[in-house]
Design an enzyme around this catalytic site. Structure first.
Site, PDB file in Angstrom:
ATOM      1  N   HIS A 134      42.878  48.253  40.241  1.00 58.43           N
ATOM      2  CA  HIS A 134      43.812  47.148  40.480  1.00 58.43           C
ATOM      3  C   HIS A 134      43.625  45.987  39.511  1.00 58.43           C
ATOM      4  CE1 HIS A 134      40.449  45.685  43.168  1.00 58.43           C
ATOM      5  NE2 HIS A 134      40.821  44.532  42.651  1.00 58.43           N
ATOM      6  N   ASP A 164      40.425  53.535  43.322  1.00 53.37           N
ATOM      7  CA  ASP A 164      40.428  52.196  42.732  1.00 53.37           C
ATOM      8  C   ASP A 164      39.449  52.089  41.567  1.00 53.37           C
ATOM      9  OD1 ASP A 164      41.420  49.646  42.435  1.00 53.37           O
ATOM     10  OD2 ASP A 164      40.031  48.741  43.869  1.00 53.37           O
ATOM     11  N   SER A 242      36.200  41.418  41.043  1.00 56.15           N
ATOM     12  CA  SER A 242      36.658  42.805  41.037  1.00 56.15           C
ATOM     13  C   SER A 242      36.219  43.528  39.779  1.00 56.15           C
ATOM     14  CB  SER A 242      38.190  42.857  41.122  1.00 56.15           C
ATOM     15  OG  SER A 242      38.615  43.055  42.421  1.00 56.15           O
TER      16      SER A 242
END
Length: 515
Positions: A134, A164, A242
């Site tokens: 993402h 992911d 992230s």
């Protein structure tokens, strides 16, 4: 009068004797005076001795050494999507309440370039970088920056939304590397460090412990075939973290920071990381094939609760419940696994929950045969399943019909289950792609005091009785009434249902204990 005087003289004699005794004892040091606590009070300027603080110094030095060793290999990632016309029919990715990924997603309705930031880390001398899917999804340009301010343009080698995970490639020399560890050896309570670029604060290091393992987070990834097997940590991570590494006390990466549980979008003490052993499998496939080749059983599954376990004949609550098949003719269906089975082991390893089964299967390749052991309503069975390969998911077309004219059917109350149901309207038949001959019974209400509460909901469609056998389709209200008439209090009934609330009617298996 004389008697009173005599008493006074006697009292004075007693007091005098007592005082003389104290003086005598003090002279001989028989009753030394002291403080309530033993020993002398510490001086105000007294400092802890080295032996007392040595364990803390060792932990502190370990954290410093880890930060100095790992941070140079961590990169700040800037992603840009060029100006374009908004894509029609797209919607933001749904997320469960209170769960946020750590990267601000591109907005589909913007016509100006959109930027976002995340983190990553270098894993090879030739410039491969691991990060989250993402972080780079839909990006047209990706730039990475090191702590020494070196900047590189990165190519996206591949990206996998089901885990992911994404892999980037840069061209550079003398690149610092991280060491990949083994997350399976981590214990709840072990120290970990999170390194990344949260909230625009580049190359930040935070510390905490492993709070849980094998944590599932529904709704964060695309639901079908998504692997949700997160490491939970209380190390502070925030938007921008992230793709950054979660590191153990030996300086080895054991996870990729990916999400947080928060009502505000910022750290609230619960962060989630993708296990590095899973990430490495995906990375190797993306580098070799340009895409992932995940093996699949081809079943829709869910966690087992106490009612499911008792209905299956298990002595403890464990395993994975099979709801149905991912596609017609799936590997599990061909092998003989049916809806309602509880998978208790795979490839010789015990299965306690969904994430465990997913990781076991993910450790194999498409085409390999894996023994799957199940409990089927008190009977233990083993099936040899030849794993398939995940194919792109086709779009599902749905149609909508009109509610037929006339009076609505009269609902029927089933006290044994604590629900009210009626014949399936034509409108819903078309929505869940069933014919009038297939039929079904629509749940219209669930009592808060009945067995169905929390397990069934309004708009669920009962289509089959799985157990007690033989399996029977439920086409009409009369079919369900015949089944219920044969059940007594304490019996278990296993129903196949369709969740009409999700649109196209996702199948599920529900176990109920009859009142």
């Amino acid at each position: 009068m004389a008697r009173s005087f005599a008493r006074a003289r006697y009292g004075m004699a007693v007091v005098t004797a007592f005082l003389c005794g104290l003086i005598f004892a003090s002279a001989l040091d028989l009753t030394p005076f002291g403080h309530a606590q033993q020993g002398q009070p510490p001086r105000q300027d007294q400092r802890p001795v080295q032996q007392e603080v040595r364990p803390l110094l060792e932990v502190s030095n370990a954290f410093v050494a880890i930060a100095q060793d790992v941070t140079p290999a961590v990169v700040s990632i800037q992603s840009v999507r060029e100006q374009r016309t908004a894509r029609r029919g797209t919607q933001p990715r749904a997320q469960p309440p209170g769960l946020e990924d750590l990267f601000r997603q591109f907005e589909e309705d913007q016509n100006t370039p959109r930027e976002g930031s995340g983190s990553g880390f270098v894993v090879s001398n030739d410039g491969y970088i691991l990060t989250n899917h993402h972080v780079v999804a839909d990006a047209d340009r990706v730039t990475v920056r090191f702590v020494d301010d070196r900047i590189f343009q990165a190519n996206v080698v591949g990206s996998d939304p089901t885990t992911d995970i994404a892999v980037l490639k840069i061209e550079g020399r003398d690149l610092p590397l991280v060491r990949l560890g083994d997350d399976t050896q981590m214990r709840i309570g072990d120290w970990v460090l999170a390194i990344g670029n949260p909230l625009g604060l580049d190359f930040t290091v935070t510390a905490g412990i492993v709070s849980a393992k094998g944590r599932s987070i529904r709704g964060l990834l695309p639901p079908r075939y998504a692997i949700t097997d997160y490491i939970q940590t209380d190390a502070a991570i925030n938007p921008g973290n992230s793709g950054g590494p979660l590191v153990n006390i030996r300086g080895e990466v054991i996870g990729i920071n990916s999400a947080i549980a928060s009502q505000t979008g910022f750290n609230a003490g619960y962060g989630f990381a993708i296990p590095v052993t899973l990430a490495k499998q995906v990375m190797d496939e993306l580098i070799e094939y340009g895409r992932v080749r995940p093996p699949i059983l081809g079943v829709s599954i869910d966690e087992v609760d106490a009612v499911d376990a008792r209905a299956a004949g298990l002595e403890e609550v464990r395993g994975v419940k099979v709801h149905g098949y991912g596609t017609a003719g799936s590997p599990a269906e061909r092998a003989g696994i049916v809806a309602g089975d509880i998978i208790i082991s795979a490839a010789g390893r015990s299965v306690d929950r969904v994430s465990t089964l997913q990781r076991i299967v993910r450790g194999h390749k498409p085409g390999e045969t894996v023994p799957i052991e199940v409990m089927r309503f008190g009977k233990k069975m083993t099936f040899q399943v030849r794993l398939g390969e995940l194919e792109p998911e086709p779009a599902v077309a749905t149609t909508r019909g009109r509610t037929p004219a006339g009076v609505a059917p009269e609902p029927v109350r089933y006290e044994k289950l604590g629900l009210t149901a009626e014949a399936l309207p034509t409108q819903l038949l078309q929505q869940v792609q069933r014919t009038a001959e297939q039929g079904g019974v629509l749940v219209t209400n669930v009592s808060a005091t009945g067995p169905a509460y929390g397990r069934l909901q309004a708009r669920d469609i009962i289509v089959e009785v799985v157990n007690p056998g033989p399996r029977r389709p439920i086409r009409t209200v009369a079919d369900l009434e015949r089944v219920m008439s044969s059940l007594k209090s304490g019996d278990y009934v296993t129903l196949m249902i369709l969740r009409a609330a999700v649109g196209y009617g996702e199948s599920a298996v529900v176990n109920l204990q009859v009142d």
